[in-house]
Design an enzyme around this catalytic site. Structure first.
Site, PDB file in Angstrom:
ATOM      1  N   VAL A 105     -30.091  84.854 -52.981  1.00 29.03           N
ATOM      2  CA  VAL A 105     -31.355  85.568 -53.207  1.00 29.03           C
ATOM      3  C   VAL A 105     -31.871  86.028 -51.854  1.00 29.03           C
ATOM      4  CG1 VAL A 105     -33.695  85.409 -54.104  1.00 29.03           C
ATOM      5  CG2 VAL A 105     -31.846  84.173 -55.247  1.00 29.03           C
ATOM      6  N   ASP A 106     -32.017  87.334 -51.690  1.00 29.42           N
ATOM      7  CA  ASP A 106     -32.424  87.920 -50.412  1.00 29.42           C
ATOM      8  C   ASP A 106     -33.524  88.947 -50.642  1.00 29.42           C
ATOM      9  OD1 ASP A 106     -32.653  88.936 -47.872  1.00 29.42           O
ATOM     10  OD2 ASP A 106     -30.565  89.567 -47.696  1.00 29.42           O
ATOM     11  N   SER A 107     -34.763  88.534 -50.434  1.00 33.50           N
ATOM     12  CA  SER A 107     -35.893  89.447 -50.630  1.00 33.50           C
ATOM     13  C   SER A 107     -35.965  90.504 -49.534  1.00 33.50           C
ATOM     14  CB  SER A 107     -37.205  88.665 -50.699  1.00 33.50           C
ATOM     15  OG  SER A 107     -37.431  87.978 -49.487  1.00 33.50           O
ATOM     16  N   GLY A 108     -35.169  90.370 -48.496  1.00 32.95           N
ATOM     17  CA  GLY A 108     -35.117  91.365 -47.439  1.00 32.95           C
ATOM     18  C   GLY A 108     -34.120  92.482 -47.717  1.00 32.95           C
ATOM     19  N   PHE A 142     -28.707  88.964 -54.718  1.00 35.03           N
ATOM     20  CA  PHE A 142     -29.805  89.329 -55.616  1.00 35.03           C
ATOM     21  C   PHE A 142     -30.931  89.880 -54.752  1.00 35.03           C
ATOM     22  CE2 PHE A 142     -32.907  88.504 -59.030  1.00 35.03           C
ATOM     23  CZ  PHE A 142     -32.162  88.912 -60.121  1.00 35.03           C
TER      24      PHE A 142
END
Length: 100
Positions: A17-20, A88
């Site tokens: 999970v990588d919100s960047g 993601f």
């Protein structure tokens, strides 16, 4: 770093999970293992530039992913990147209103 257990087309994966990251990414090898390459839209070919550079092979517009007991429609950018399986990104985090 946050990894989530999930299934794509019945194949278990660990998604980073990588919100960047702007978009959700799946590698060509992973998409092939999940039986998704037949859905590849090659009109979206190009080059992904971020931390490094990879060839974009196309886009899979919709496939169901399973996280826990819930199913979510998801779209992926398919990269020719052997060092990354599934990422993601922010696009799907926002679409599904993920709260951490």
């Amino acid at each position: 770093m946050l990894y989530v257990d999930m299934e794509v087309n019945g194949v278990p994966l660990k998604a980073f999970v990588d919100s960047g990251a702007q978009s959700t990414i799946i590698s060509k090898d992973c998409a092939e293992r999940c039986g998704l390459l037949r859905l590849l839209d090659q009109r979206y070919r190009g080059v992904a530039i971020g931390v490094g550079q990879s060839e974009i092979l196309g886009r899979i517009h919709v496939a169901a992913i399973k996280i826990g007991h819930a199913f979510y429609p998801c779209s992926f950018t398919v990269l020719d990147a052997p060092n990354m399986e599934f990422l993601f990104g922010l696009d799907m985090l926002r679409k599904h209103q993920v709260i951490a």
